[in-house]
Design a protein around this motif. Structure first.
Motif, short mmCIF file in Angstrom:
data_model
loop_
_atom_site.label_atom_id
_atom_site.label_comp_id
_atom_site.label_asym_id
_atom_site.label_seq_id
_atom_site.Cartn_x
_atom_site.Cartn_y
_atom_site.Cartn_z
N LEU A 117 52.55 16.48 10.29
CA LEU A 117 53.31 16.58 11.54
C LEU A 117 52.45 16.25 12.75
CD1 LEU A 117 55.41 19.76 10.72
CD2 LEU A 117 56.34 17.47 11.11
N SER A 118 51.18 16.65 12.68
CA SER A 118 50.29 16.42 13.83
C SER A 118 50.04 14.92 14.03
CB SER A 118 48.98 17.19 13.67
OG SER A 118 48.22 16.60 12.63
N LYS A 119 50.20 14.16 12.95
CA LYS A 119 49.96 12.70 13.06
C LYS A 119 51.25 11.92 13.28
CE LYS A 119 45.93 12.73 10.04
NZ LYS A 119 45.68 12.81 8.60
N ALA A 120 52.40 12.61 13.16
CA ALA A 120 53.70 11.91 13.27
C ALA A 120 54.03 11.65 14.75
CB ALA A 120 54.79 12.75 12.63
N LYS A 121 54.93 10.71 14.97
CA LYS A 121 55.43 10.50 16.34
C LYS A 121 56.21 11.75 16.76
CE LYS A 121 57.76 6.56 15.50
NZ LYS A 121 57.42 5.97 14.19
N PRO A 122 56.16 12.14 18.03
CA PRO A 122 56.93 13.32 18.45
C PRO A 122 58.41 13.12 18.12
CG PRO A 122 55.50 12.54 20.23
CD PRO A 122 55.40 11.52 19.12
N GLY A 123 59.01 14.12 17.48
CA GLY A 123 60.44 14.04 17.15
C GLY A 123 60.76 13.19 15.93
#
Ligand SMILES: *Cc1c(COP(=O)(O)O)cnc(C)c1O
Length: 384
Positions: A117-123
């Motif tokens: 999640l920390s590396k994913a695009k926001p949202g």
């Protein structure tokens, strides 16, 4: 020895009588047994609301819709589960992504989740479907902290875990499906699960809006008796406001569910006794036994061991009329998911677990003699 399966339902005289009583009543479906089953099940889990549906997969499908899954929506789940936990996202038009498991608990790995999640695009992700796999509870308090940070809903797949619980940071037991940390939770009443209704499922929640939405989605998206009607023409009037389904449970099945639910405490106690006997009987062998961390209550839908000689042990036990099973082939390894781009090697902990796992017979009516026989045969296989 007769064939010993890995799981089995138990139907007793009072269960049969409950079904016969309903067959002789005015309602075979959409009658009072549904509400009674829902109320008893909600009370059992500790959730405010329960919605009975035709099976666990229908429960997942309706939840995905109610949570707003549609084209462009991405949802996370674990690869070590029954395919339905992931498929429900696809039914609703969304996209599935997997987070690898923790190699000790076999549950979705919360560190790997946070890392992803920390590396994913926001949202990028909208929700997560954790599985209380084998009956072992996901720590939903920890998951909720992550979910809050990344604005994810939680749909708990508790099919294996009625009666499972973890201890929260205030030292209180949090029972699977109680709705305190998840938006929705689902259960299955397929005969290999804790409660058998033939086919059947349940959704639990503490969210009244989701509850009302699900009641309507279960029956074609139709609304009858509420102030939500857009118009009114007379006593016959109803409105179809959303595209729903016929995912109802029948009163025949619900009456069996009510009767089965009465025995759940006794049956979970028996499952825990069986696990204890396996733990003691198999401790000396070079195999991995299930872990139960301090404070957790295991519901033991499955008792899973791991051995490098899994196939040989499976075949040997089968030749001796002991029918074990493998739970599960990782979902991303299924041909359908491979065609979507998933590859062997993508989720190494899940694949490694799959190469060694084996579910031993676990059901309340397993006799002490049968269990002694199983343990004796496993020891014989390992030359002990
Ligand atoms: C059994 C099961 C389902 C599906 O339930 P059905 O009632 O068979 O549709 C979903 N998820 C898990 C983890 C299950 O074990």
């Amino acid at each position: 020895m007769d064939i010993i399966p890995y799981g089995k339902h138990e139907i007793e005289k009072e269960d049969i009588q409950a079904v016969v009583d309903t067959l002789q009543s005015d309602f075979l479906t959409q009658g009072p047994k549904i509400t009674e089953f829902e109320e008893n099940f909600a009370a059992y889990t500790g959730a405010d609301f329960a919605i009975a549906v035709s099976n666990g997969t229908a429960a997942l499908h309706l939840c995905a819709i109610a949570l707003g899954v549609k084209a462009g929506v991405k949802v996370l789940t674990s690869p070590i589960t029954f395919v339905a936990s992931a498929n429900c996202i696809l039914y609703a038009g969304g996209e599935v992504d997997f987070v690898d498991i923790d190699p000790h608990s076999y549950l979705i790995d919360l560190h790997k989740l946070e890392n992803k999640l920390s590396k994913a695009k926001p949202g990028e992700y909208s929700g997560i479907i954790p599985i209380d796999f084998a009956g072992y509870p996901v720590n939903l308090e920890e998951l909720k902290n992550i979910a809050k940070k990344y604005n994810l809903w939680i749909l708990e797949d508790a099919c294996h875990a009625p009666g499972g619980a973890f201890k929260d940071s205030m030292n209180r037991y949090q029972y699977c499906g109680n709705g305190n940390y998840s938006d929705l939770a689902i259960f299955s009443f397929h005969p290999v699960k804790h409660i058998a209704t033939g086919e059947g499922g349940m959704i639990t929640t503490n969210n009244k809006d989701l509850y009302e939405k699900l009641l309507s989605l279960r029956t074609h998206g139709i609304i009858k008796h509420t102030d939500l009607l857009e118009d009114y023409h007379g006593g016959w009037y109803y409105e179809m406001q959303n595209l729903g389904y016929n995912y109802r449970l029948s009163d025949i099945q619900a009456s069996l569910g009510i009767s089965q639910l009465r025995k759940i405490h006794k049956n979970i106690k028996r499952r825990r006794e069986i696990a204890e006997v396996y733990n003691n009987g198999l401790r000396s062998l070079n195999i991995t036994l299930p872990i139960v961390a301090e404070g957790n209550q295991h519901a033991y839908h499955l008792y899973i061991i791991q051995t490098k000689e899994r196939k040989e042990l499976y075949d040997y036990l089968r030749a001796n009329n002991i029918f074990t099973q493998v739970h599960y082939i990782p979902v991303h390894m299924q041909p359908y998911y491979r065609r979507k781009g998933w590859k062997i090697g993508d989720l190494p902990s899940a694949e490694d677990y799959y190469s060694r796992c084996l579910s031993l017979p676990m059901y309340p009516s397993l006799t002490a003699n049968e269990q002694d026989y199983i343990i004796e045969k496993i020891k014989a296989f390992f030359h002990e």
